[in-house]
Design a protein around this motif. Structure first.
Motif, mmCIF file in Angstrom:
data_model
loop_
_atom_site.group_PDB
_atom_site.id
_atom_site.type_symbol
_atom_site.label_atom_id
_atom_site.label_comp_id
_atom_site.label_asym_id
_atom_site.label_seq_id
_atom_site.Cartn_x
_atom_site.Cartn_y
_atom_site.Cartn_z
ATOM 1 N N ILE A 8 -1.695 0.011 -0.385
ATOM 2 C CA ILE A 8 -0.526 0.575 -1.069
ATOM 3 C C ILE A 8 0.700 -0.159 -0.557
ATOM 4 N N GLY A 9 1.317 -0.958 -1.437
ATOM 5 C CA GLY A 9 2.472 -1.765 -1.045
ATOM 6 C C GLY A 9 2.065 -3.226 -0.971
ATOM 7 N N ALA A 10 2.623 -4.044 -1.870
ATOM 8 C CA ALA A 10 2.299 -5.477 -1.877
ATOM 9 C C ALA A 10 3.489 -6.288 -1.382
ATOM 10 N N PHE A 31 -1.588 -1.936 -4.926
ATOM 11 C CA PHE A 31 -0.717 -1.226 -5.867
ATOM 12 C C PHE A 31 0.699 -1.254 -5.313
ATOM 13 N N ASP A 32 1.659 -1.596 -6.179
ATOM 14 C CA ASP A 32 3.061 -1.623 -5.726
ATOM 15 C C ASP A 32 3.938 -0.984 -6.786
ATOM 16 N N LYS A 33 4.897 -0.195 -6.339
ATOM 17 C CA LYS A 33 5.781 0.485 -7.291
ATOM 18 C C LYS A 33 6.769 -0.472 -7.941
ATOM 19 N N ASP A 56 19.156 -14.017 -2.513
ATOM 20 C CA ASP A 56 18.212 -13.367 -1.583
ATOM 21 C C ASP A 56 19.001 -12.212 -0.974
ATOM 22 N N HIS A 57 18.844 -11.019 -1.504
ATOM 23 C CA HIS A 57 19.719 -9.941 -1.017
ATOM 24 C C HIS A 57 19.060 -9.111 0.086
ATOM 25 N N GLY A 58 17.741 -9.341 0.320
ATOM 26 C CA GLY A 58 17.060 -8.680 1.433
ATOM 27 C C GLY A 58 16.895 -9.677 2.570
ATOM 28 N N ALA A 59 15.635 -9.936 2.954
ATOM 29 C CA ALA A 59 15.380 -10.862 4.061
ATOM 30 C C ALA A 59 16.069 -12.196 3.792
ATOM 31 N N GLY A 136 4.285 -1.950 -10.701
ATOM 32 C CA GLY A 136 4.794 -0.808 -11.456
ATOM 33 C C GLY A 136 3.940 0.432 -11.277
ATOM 34 N N ARG A 137 3.237 0.537 -10.129
ATOM 35 C CA ARG A 137 2.378 1.703 -9.906
ATOM 36 C C ARG A 137 2.729 2.351 -8.573
ATOM 37 N N ARG A 138 3.441 3.477 -8.681
ATOM 38 C CA ARG A 138 3.869 4.186 -7.473
ATOM 39 C C ARG A 138 2.827 5.230 -7.080
ATOM 40 N N SER A 167 -1.902 1.841 4.106
ATOM 41 C CA SER A 167 -0.497 2.038 3.743
ATOM 42 C C SER A 167 0.302 0.863 4.294
ATOM 43 N N ALA A 168 0.933 0.102 3.396
ATOM 44 C CA ALA A 168 1.765 -1.042 3.812
ATOM 45 C C ALA A 168 3.188 -0.792 3.335
ATOM 46 N N LEU A 169 3.706 0.385 3.688
ATOM 47 C CA LEU A 169 5.021 0.856 3.221
ATOM 48 C C LEU A 169 5.975 0.952 4.404
ATOM 49 N N ARG A 284 22.071 -1.242 -2.220
ATOM 50 C CA ARG A 284 21.835 -0.455 -1.013
ATOM 51 C C ARG A 284 20.351 -0.439 -0.686
ATOM 52 N N TRP A 285 19.996 -0.985 0.472
ATOM 53 C CA TRP A 285 18.625 -0.866 0.970
ATOM 54 C C TRP A 285 18.588 0.405 1.804
ATOM 55 N N LEU A 286 17.837 1.388 1.351
ATOM 56 C CA LEU A 286 17.773 2.634 2.138
ATOM 57 C C LEU A 286 16.968 2.417 3.409
HETATM 58 P P1 FAD Z 1 8.130 -4.205 2.247
HETATM 59 O O1 FAD Z 1 8.560 -5.585 1.953
HETATM 60 O O2 FAD Z 1 9.166 -3.132 2.150
HETATM 61 O O3 FAD Z 1 6.901 -3.861 1.297
HETATM 62 C C1 FAD Z 1 6.556 -2.548 0.955
HETATM 63 C C2 FAD Z 1 6.174 -2.504 -0.507
HETATM 64 O O4 FAD Z 1 5.727 -1.184 -0.808
HETATM 65 C C3 FAD Z 1 7.329 -2.790 -1.451
HETATM 66 O O5 FAD Z 1 6.993 -3.903 -2.275
HETATM 67 C C4 FAD Z 1 7.508 -1.494 -2.243
HETATM 68 O O6 FAD Z 1 7.822 -1.728 -3.604
HETATM 69 C C5 FAD Z 1 6.148 -0.841 -2.106
HETATM 70 N N1 FAD Z 1 6.145 0.622 -2.184
HETATM 71 C C6 FAD Z 1 6.946 1.517 -1.551
HETATM 72 N N2 FAD Z 1 6.570 2.781 -1.825
HETATM 73 C C7 FAD Z 1 5.482 2.705 -2.638
HETATM 74 C C8 FAD Z 1 4.621 3.658 -3.241
HETATM 75 N N3 FAD Z 1 4.791 4.977 -3.071
HETATM 76 N N4 FAD Z 1 3.604 3.220 -4.032
HETATM 77 C C9 FAD Z 1 3.408 1.894 -4.228
HETATM 78 N N5 FAD Z 1 4.188 0.946 -3.661
HETATM 79 C C10 FAD Z 1 5.208 1.330 -2.877
HETATM 80 N N6 FAD Z 1 13.280 -10.201 8.218
HETATM 81 C C11 FAD Z 1 13.333 -11.450 8.746
HETATM 82 O O7 FAD Z 1 12.322 -11.944 9.265
HETATM 83 N N7 FAD Z 1 14.489 -12.184 8.675
HETATM 84 C C12 FAD Z 1 15.622 -11.701 8.077
HETATM 85 O O8 FAD Z 1 16.616 -12.409 7.980
HETATM 86 C C13 FAD Z 1 15.596 -10.380 7.545
HETATM 87 N N8 FAD Z 1 16.697 -9.841 6.971
HETATM 88 C C14 FAD Z 1 16.601 -8.646 6.312
HETATM 89 C C15 FAD Z 1 17.698 -8.150 5.608
HETATM 90 C C16 FAD Z 1 17.581 -6.991 4.836
HETATM 91 C C17 FAD Z 1 18.763 -6.471 4.078
HETATM 92 C C18 FAD Z 1 16.331 -6.327 4.755
HETATM 93 C C19 FAD Z 1 16.160 -5.167 3.834
HETATM 94 C C20 FAD Z 1 15.262 -6.782 5.496
HETATM 95 C C21 FAD Z 1 15.380 -7.934 6.287
HETATM 96 N N9 FAD Z 1 14.315 -8.425 7.050
HETATM 97 C C22 FAD Z 1 14.380 -9.661 7.616
HETATM 98 C C23 FAD Z 1 13.110 -7.617 7.256
HETATM 99 C C24 FAD Z 1 11.974 -8.053 6.359
HETATM 100 O O9 FAD Z 1 12.400 -8.128 5.033
HETATM 101 C C25 FAD Z 1 10.882 -7.011 6.507
HETATM 102 O O10 FAD Z 1 10.543 -6.877 7.871
HETATM 103 C C26 FAD Z 1 9.591 -7.356 5.738
HETATM 104 O O11 FAD Z 1 9.858 -7.926 4.491
HETATM 105 C C27 FAD Z 1 8.790 -6.069 5.617
HETATM 106 O O12 FAD Z 1 7.604 -6.295 4.907
HETATM 107 P P2 FAD Z 1 6.626 -5.085 4.594
HETATM 108 O O13 FAD Z 1 5.511 -5.656 3.816
HETATM 109 O O14 FAD Z 1 6.329 -4.360 5.859
HETATM 110 O O15 FAD Z 1 7.505 -4.058 3.720
#
Ligand code: FAD
Length: 341
Positions: A8-10, A31-33, A56-59, A136-138, A167-169, A284-286
């Motif tokens: 869960i979470g791609a 599955f990813d929302k 690139d508004h996140g990482a 598109g699957r939450r 869980s990869a959320l 806004r990234w919550l």
């Molecule tokens: P995520 O990327 O959050 O993946 C989780 C996935 O789960 C998402 O695709 C989401 O759509 C999906 N999801 C959530 N809920 C559900 C549900 N109920 N059902 C199905 N799918 C769901 N890291 C760095 O290394 N360098 C940086 O410069 C950096 N800057 C950052 C700046 C910002 C503003 C942010 C937000 C992050 C930054 N990071 C940075 C951190 C980095 O982006 C994260 O550590 C990493 O991308 C996390 O990956 P993840 O797979 O754990 O989580």
């Protein structure tokens, strides 16, 4: 007989685990929302008076220190999905007299950092292309049927059963999803804390006259600014991304986007002398960066065969998220081997 796995979470963590599990012959479904690939490595696209632009508004960039991640970096670079970024860097502080800018001297021994090309989400897109990902699957719930698990989705549909669920959320979302099915994993996820982050994306019709492309900032609302257009393959239009600090973002989490743009772009103008942007947007990234991590690369509920992975296990970084998925897959391969013996 192969065990079936649902992830869960791609994001980068989910795709890392899926890739390693699939390589050992396990059927894996993700599955990813999100409507498309990205997670926190997303790309924001917008029509502007200067044409279609992407930020690139996140990482912002990532490291590749572990040998496992380095081999993926090489494969993705050869596929054109990422490249090294060599930004000029500065450290900017607010002092009583105003902003002081310390430009870092260029240093050939500095660690190489990477970005997706032509935008950050290309990394996720390329990794997802080799996997069975449903966008598109939450997922809103998980139920047991015997020893197996069925996923329940927002629209009431179900998928499964699966032997293993991962869980990869982000931590807060994992805690909510796992509360009923695995209280222990949920409790652990509930102890991690992820800070929000306000991001502002800007475009200008002229270059901002500063010698650096990325800056760490302290003493004000901002913590990071990057010339997005200095990254490889981003085109010629001058574009910037600003990130507010975790403290400021927490305090102003409910502020309207326009007010956020005024404050953050205003601070940027003070530091750089930038004129009015041609385009500005806020996001806004919550759940942006975990500031209290779980300190082990994955969690595992052996009775239920449910795992938690993600950056919140070990650190707020792309590479840490990757390593979390990989460590879990290696652990599961060991467990399966022992079962077969
Ligand atoms: P995520 O990327 O959050 O993946 C989780 C996935 O789960 C998402 O695709 C989401 O759509 C999906 N999801 C959530 N809920 C559900 C549900 N109920 N059902 C199905 N799918 C769901 N890291 C760095 O290394 N360098 C940086 O410069 C950096 N800057 C950052 C700046 C910002 C503003 C942010 C937000 C992050 C930054 N990071 C940075 C951190 C980095 O982006 C994260 O550590 C990493 O991308 C996390 O990956 P993840 O797979 O754990 O989580």
């Amino acid at each position: 007989i192969h065990m079936t796995t649902a992830v869960i979470g791609a994001g980068i963590a989910g795709l890392s685990a899926a890739r390693a599990l699939a390589a050992s012959g396990e059927p894996v479904t993700l599955f990813d929302k999100g409507r498309g690939p990205g997670g926190r490595m997303s790309t924001r696209r917008a029509e502007t008076p200067l044409g279609e632009l992407r930020w690139d508004h996140g990482a912002q960039f990532f490291t590749a220190r572990s040998s496992g991640f380095q081999s993926v970096i090489v494969a993705l670079r050869d596929a054109g999905a990422l490249a090294a970024w060599h930004p000029g860097l500065a450290d900017i502080r607010r002092r009583a007299a105003g902003w002081t800018v310390g430009v870092r001297p260029s240093d050939p021994s500095r660690e190489t950092v990477f970005v997706g090309t032509p935008s950050m989400n290309a990394v996720i897109k390329a990794l997802a292309a080799d996997q069975h990902v449903h966008w598109g699957r939450r997922v809103t719930g998980i139920t047991m049927t015997g020893r197996q698990k069925v996923l329940i989705f927002e629209d009431g549909s179900q998928e499964g059963p699966y032997d293993t669920v991962v869980s990869a959320l982000p931590a807060e979302q994992a805690a909510a999803l796992l509360q009923e099915i695995s209280p222990e994993l949920a409790l652990e996820a509930g102890q991690a804390v992820t800070a929000p982050c306000w991001a502002v994306m800007l475009a200008y019709d002229a270059a901002i006259p500063v010698s650096w492309d990325g800056a760490n900032v302290s003493g004000g609302a901002l913590s990071w600014m990057a010339r997005n257009s200095s990254k490889p393959g981003r085109g010629d239009v001058e574009s910037w991304v600003l990130h507010a600090s975790p403290d400021w973002s927490r305090e102003h989490v409910g502020l309207p986007p326009d007010a956020v743009i005024d404050i953050l772009a205003g601070e940027f103008r003070e530091m750089t002398g930038a004129g009015a942007p041609v385009f500005a947007a806020a996001h806004r990234w919550l759940y942006a960066k975990v500031d209290r991590a779980a300190r082990s690369p994955f969690g595992w509920d052996d009775a239920k065969r449910i795992a938690t992975i993600g950056d919140w296990r070990s650190g707020p970084r792309v590479e840490a998220a990757w390593n979390s998925g990989e460590s879990f897959a290696a652990f599961l391969a060991d467990v399966s081997e022992q079962l077969e013996m």
